[in-house]
Design an enzyme around this catalytic site. Structure first.
Site, PDB file in Angstrom:
ATOM      1  N   LYS A 159       0.823  -1.224   0.000  1.00 49.39           N
ATOM      2  CA  LYS A 159       0.000   0.000   0.000  1.00 49.39           C
ATOM      3  C   LYS A 159       0.842   1.252   0.000  1.00 49.39           C
ATOM      4  CE  LYS A 159       0.681  -1.012   4.332  1.00 49.39           C
ATOM      5  NZ  LYS A 159       0.780  -2.305   4.962  1.00 49.39           N
ATOM      6  N   LYS A 206      -3.808   3.189   3.359  1.00 56.19           N
ATOM      7  CA  LYS A 206      -4.904   2.333   2.888  1.00 56.19           C
ATOM      8  C   LYS A 206      -6.107   3.190   2.487  1.00 56.19           C
ATOM      9  CE  LYS A 206      -3.232  -1.517   5.686  1.00 56.19           C
ATOM     10  NZ  LYS A 206      -3.184  -2.076   7.035  1.00 56.19           N
ATOM     11  N   GLY A 258      -1.252 -11.001   8.480  1.00 54.08           N
ATOM     12  CA  GLY A 258      -0.895 -12.383   8.815  1.00 54.08           C
ATOM     13  C   GLY A 258      -0.621 -13.207   7.570  1.00 54.08           C
ATOM     14  N   GLY A 260       4.251  -9.801  17.896  1.00 55.90           N
ATOM     15  CA  GLY A 260       4.558  -9.647  16.467  1.00 55.90           C
ATOM     16  C   GLY A 260       3.532  -8.814  15.707  1.00 55.90           C
ATOM     17  N   ASP A 313      -0.147   3.995   8.348  1.00 62.30           N
ATOM     18  CA  ASP A 313      -0.545   2.790   7.618  1.00 62.30           C
ATOM     19  C   ASP A 313      -2.031   2.870   7.239  1.00 62.30           C
ATOM     20  OD1 ASP A 313      -0.085  -0.305   7.082  1.00 62.30           O
ATOM     21  OD2 ASP A 313      -1.879  -0.163   8.324  1.00 62.30           O
ATOM     22  N   GLU A 329       5.613  -3.475  14.948  1.00 61.88           N
ATOM     23  CA  GLU A 329       7.037  -3.496  14.598  1.00 61.88           C
ATOM     24  C   GLU A 329       7.842  -2.925  15.763  1.00 61.88           C
ATOM     25  OE1 GLU A 329       8.126  -4.361  11.450  1.00 61.88           O
ATOM     26  OE2 GLU A 329       6.085  -4.682  10.714  1.00 61.88           O
ATOM     27  N   ILE A 360      -9.279  -9.559   3.680  1.00 60.17           N
ATOM     28  CA  ILE A 360     -10.683  -9.190   3.437  1.00 60.17           C
ATOM     29  C   ILE A 360     -10.843  -8.707   1.995  1.00 60.17           C
ATOM     30  CG2 ILE A 360     -12.575  -7.667   4.125  1.00 60.17           C
ATOM     31  CD1 ILE A 360     -11.174  -7.240   6.791  1.00 60.17           C
TER      32      ILE A 360
HETATM   33  N1  HSE Z   1       0.683  -3.245  10.134  1.00 65.21           N
HETATM   34  C1  HSE Z   1      -0.613  -3.480   9.571  1.00 65.21           C
HETATM   35  C2  HSE Z   1      -1.632  -3.677  10.671  1.00 65.21           C
HETATM   36  C3  HSE Z   1      -0.672  -4.690   8.688  1.00 65.21           C
HETATM   37  O1  HSE Z   1      -1.289  -3.688  11.848  1.00 65.21           O
HETATM   38  O2  HSE Z   1      -2.791  -3.796  10.332  1.00 65.21           O
HETATM   39  C4  HSE Z   1      -0.114  -4.402   7.334  1.00 65.21           C
HETATM   40  O3  HSE Z   1      -0.837  -3.440   6.677  1.00 65.21           O
END
Ligand code: HSE
Length: 440
Positions: free
Chosen positions: A108, A208, A306, A190, A204, A193, A139
């Site tokens: 993305k 999106k 995942g 996990g 992030d 990060e 999804i």
């Molecule tokens: N780091 C993103 C999240 C996943 O926690 O949803 C990858 O886009």
């Protein structure tokens, strides 16, 4: 083109790359049965070799450390980019397109920055560029926006599209833990990060949102053109007061078509009615609510990240590209964003939004404080809907919570600037916007 077997190369053998290779190799017969497409995994690029992964055996000539073994390989039909990052992924995808390869990517950040250029290049070279896994992982949301809502004007989109933040906010809500503690747990599990900035600062989710807006409204926008606010300021106090008021805090990516045909775009913590479906999307799950003019509200729910959920979306894109190759046509890139045509729709500034607000002031517990704040809000056309103040405990300051009726952001910011000048008000208020429309 009469091609009975379509050859695939994967750039990047991390978590998602491993999941994709597992499905392509271990579920090859299922794919052919479900889709009538025969796929063969020819090459996988892993920068540092040798490499091995549990649950998958690759032939030794399949693994390479050289990405040009994929993008320049005349045998390969579909290049799957899963290396992440922007610069190298950008140049490798461009080169693959110029070599006539169809592209599948989950990146993305790359599309948010270079989507327009890459889609136009793909169109010129008559190859498809599929990106279902780039938003909300497993999804299906990209394809529905491209295909299933075409009879609708999209009125609004509300997305819980960052699983890390949703996991953290859920833990804070359900277990009463603080931000710093839950961040550490999210890192240990996990989800987050080592440097969690992209997730917890909302970036992030904003990347999106640019893709969802491009698909829904044909507007090509960048993350720095709209309001992006993460969850780092959300404390246990806000979580608890929100609950008392009947709300749950979620990080939402929001797009809304306004009456003057512009689009509101914003990412921020949001109060949602506690009984609503979106408020009850817990843990690392994602959900995207799309409200269309004909269909009304729809909700897409599932795992947004995942190994296997994301691989599911990537393989579906690979199969779509393979079908295009077999039919001898590239998937149509029909949207304005991709073809470079101009959209009539512009992005409206955050100042113009109208919403309800939760505010928490820390104030001295003196006569007239509530009246002073209320009078400034009133002068800026902001009407208070409810107020809570708790008894002070061993301090001379108290928290004063307010929920307002609909107000304009511009008025709210002007009022707050004035309120902060009052000696009795200590520090900046906590401000969280409310979305009551998401009440289903
Ligand atoms: N780091 C993103 C999240 C996943 O926690 O949803 C990858 O886009």
């Amino acid at each position: 083109m009469d091609k009975s077997c379509i050859n695939v190369g994967i750039l990047g053998w991390g978590t998602v790359g491993t999941g994709v290779s597992k499905i392509l190799v271990n579920q090859n017969a299922l794919i052919s049965k479900n889709s009538s497409v025969q796929l063969s995994l020819k090459k996988v690029v892993k920068r540092t070799l040798p490499a091995s992964r549990d649950g998958i055996e690759l032939p030794s000539d399949c693994l390479t450390s050289d990405p040009y073994d994929v993008v320049d390989n005349p045998e390969i039909d579909i290049v799957v980019e899963l290396i992440g990052g922007v610069s190298e992924a950008h140049s490798l995808i461009k080169r693959a397109i110029l070599n006539g390869k169809h592209i599948v990517t989950a990146n993305k950040a790359l599309l948010a920055e270079h989507g327009s250029e890459l889609f136009q290049l793909a169109q010129q070279h008559r190859v498809s560029l599929n990106f279902e896994a780039s938003t909300a992982g497993g999804i299906p949301i990209i394809k529905p926006l491209q295909e299933s809502f075409t009879a609708n004007q999209i009125q609004s989109i509300y997305g819980i599209v960052n699983g890390t933040c949703n996991y953290m906010l859920t833990e804070m809500n359900e277990r009463g833990v603080d931000f710093a503690d839950v961040l550490k747990v999210a890192q240990d599990k996990g989800y987050a990060e080592a440097d969690p900035t992209l997730d917890v600062e909302g970036i992030d989710a904003a990347q999106k949102l640019t893709l969802l807006i491009a698909l829904a409204y044909g507007v090509n926008i960048s993350v720095d053109q709209f309001h992006v606010e993460g969850i780092t300021d959300i404390s246990q106090q806000e979580i608890q007061y929100a609950r008392e008021l009947g709300y749950v805090i979620k990080l939402l990516a929001i797009a809304k078509l306004t009456d003057d045909n512009s689009v509101e775009a914003r990412v921020h913590p949001t109060l949602l009615p506690a009984r609503s479906l979106l408020a009850n999307v817990g843990g690392a799950y994602n959900a995207v609510c799309v409200i269309g003019s004909a269909v009304g509200p729809t909700l897409f729910f599932g795992q947004g990240a995942g190994e296997m959920p994301t691989a599911s979306a990537v393989v579906a894109d690979i199969i779509d590209a393979a079908k295009s190759i077999q039919r001898g046509v590239s998937s149509p890139i029909s949207h304005g964003w991709f073809t470079g045509s101009k959209s009539e729709i512009s992005i409206s500034p955050i100042d113009d939004i109208e919403t309800r607000y939760y505010l928490r002031f820390v104030v001295l517990d003196r006569p007239g404080v509530l009246a002073s704040i209320g009078s400034i809000l009133g002068r800026h056309n902001i009407s208070i809907s409810s107020v809570i103040q708790k008894e002070p405990h061993c301090t001379e300051t108290v928290s004063l919570m307010m929920v307002t009726h609909q107000a304009r952001e511009k008025d709210m910011q002007a009022a707050l600037a004035e309120i902060y000048k009052l000696d009795v008000v200590k520090g900046d208020a906590k401000l969280i916007r409310i979305e009551d429309e998401v009440d289903f």
